[in-house]
Design a protein around this motif. Structure first.
Motif, PDB file in Angstrom:
ATOM      1  N   VAL A 293       4.191   0.959  11.553  1.00  0.00           N
ATOM      2  CA  VAL A 293       5.099   2.105  11.647  1.00  0.00           C
ATOM      3  C   VAL A 293       5.218   2.587  13.091  1.00  0.00           C
ATOM      4  CG1 VAL A 293       5.459   4.496  10.910  1.00  0.00           C
ATOM      5  CG2 VAL A 293       4.813   2.759   9.237  1.00  0.00           C
TER       6      VAL A 293
ATOM      7  N   TYR B 284       6.682   2.579   3.512  1.00  0.00           N
ATOM      8  CA  TYR B 284       6.735   3.222   4.825  1.00  0.00           C
ATOM      9  C   TYR B 284       7.946   2.842   5.661  1.00  0.00           C
ATOM     10  CZ  TYR B 284       1.974   4.473   3.690  1.00  0.00           C
ATOM     11  OH  TYR B 284       0.866   4.964   3.072  1.00  0.00           O
TER      12      TYR B 284
ATOM     13  N   LEU C 254      12.216   3.928   9.322  1.00  0.00           N
ATOM     14  CA  LEU C 254      11.137   4.624   8.625  1.00  0.00           C
ATOM     15  C   LEU C 254      11.677   5.333   7.397  1.00  0.00           C
ATOM     16  CD1 LEU C 254       8.989   6.383  11.342  1.00  0.00           C
ATOM     17  CD2 LEU C 254       8.705   4.136  10.325  1.00  0.00           C
TER      18      LEU C 254
ATOM     19  N   GLY D 299       6.890   6.982   5.643  1.00  0.00           N
ATOM     20  CA  GLY D 299       6.493   6.459   6.951  1.00  0.00           C
ATOM     21  C   GLY D 299       6.382   7.575   7.979  1.00  0.00           C
TER      22      GLY D 299
END
Length: 147
Positions: A39, A83, A100, A104
């Motif tokens: 991420v 995520y 995202l 996330g």
């Protein structure tokens, strides 16, 4: 201490935290360090690539120093965990881009909150000037490494 001792000290810290940060950052519902790294890479790549559509798996691979297949597995795991999401790029429908999800963003928020709290705890006995100076040096080093 001489500046020559900075390298060994840095790597002692890296070894120490590489074994511990998962317990603090990803102690929740099955989160892993891999998800946090993925991420973080998606965020940095989307910001740095100048691509309004988002980051690609190739961008993530370069960012993390992995081959395409390794990054693809990490992205797939982060997507399965909710995520990140893959979608087609608006400018080129053949390209897949990463964004995202709200989960996330929550993972990164939690990770950064833990990182800030840990820094505050580790430097709690330092005066504010030293804490600010050290934080500035860390930010400078991180920026230069990322460049």
């Amino acid at each position: 201490m001489t500046s020559a001792e900075g390298g060994p000290a840095l790597f002692r810290l890296v070894r120490f935290w590489s074994r511990r940060w998962v317990r603090g950052v990803a102690a929740g519902a099955g989160d892993t360090a891999q998800h946090v790294l993925t991420v973080e890479a998606v965020i940095a790549c989307a910001r740095g690539a100048g691509n309004p559509d988002g980051a690609t798996v190739g961008d993530v691979a370069r960012r993390l120093g992995l081959d395409q297949s390794g990054a693809s597995r990490m992205v797939a795991a982060a997507a399965a965990a909710g995520y990140v999401e893959r979608s087609r790029a608006a400018a080129d429908g053949r390209r897949s881009v990463l964004r995202l999800t709200p989960a996330g963003r929550a993972l990164i928020y939690s990770s950064h909150r833990w990182q800030r709290a840990t820094f505050a705890e580790l430097t709690a006995t330092w005066d504010e000037r030293d804490r600010a100076q050290f934080a500035g040096y860390l930010q400078r080093l991180a920026s230069e490494v990322e460049a």
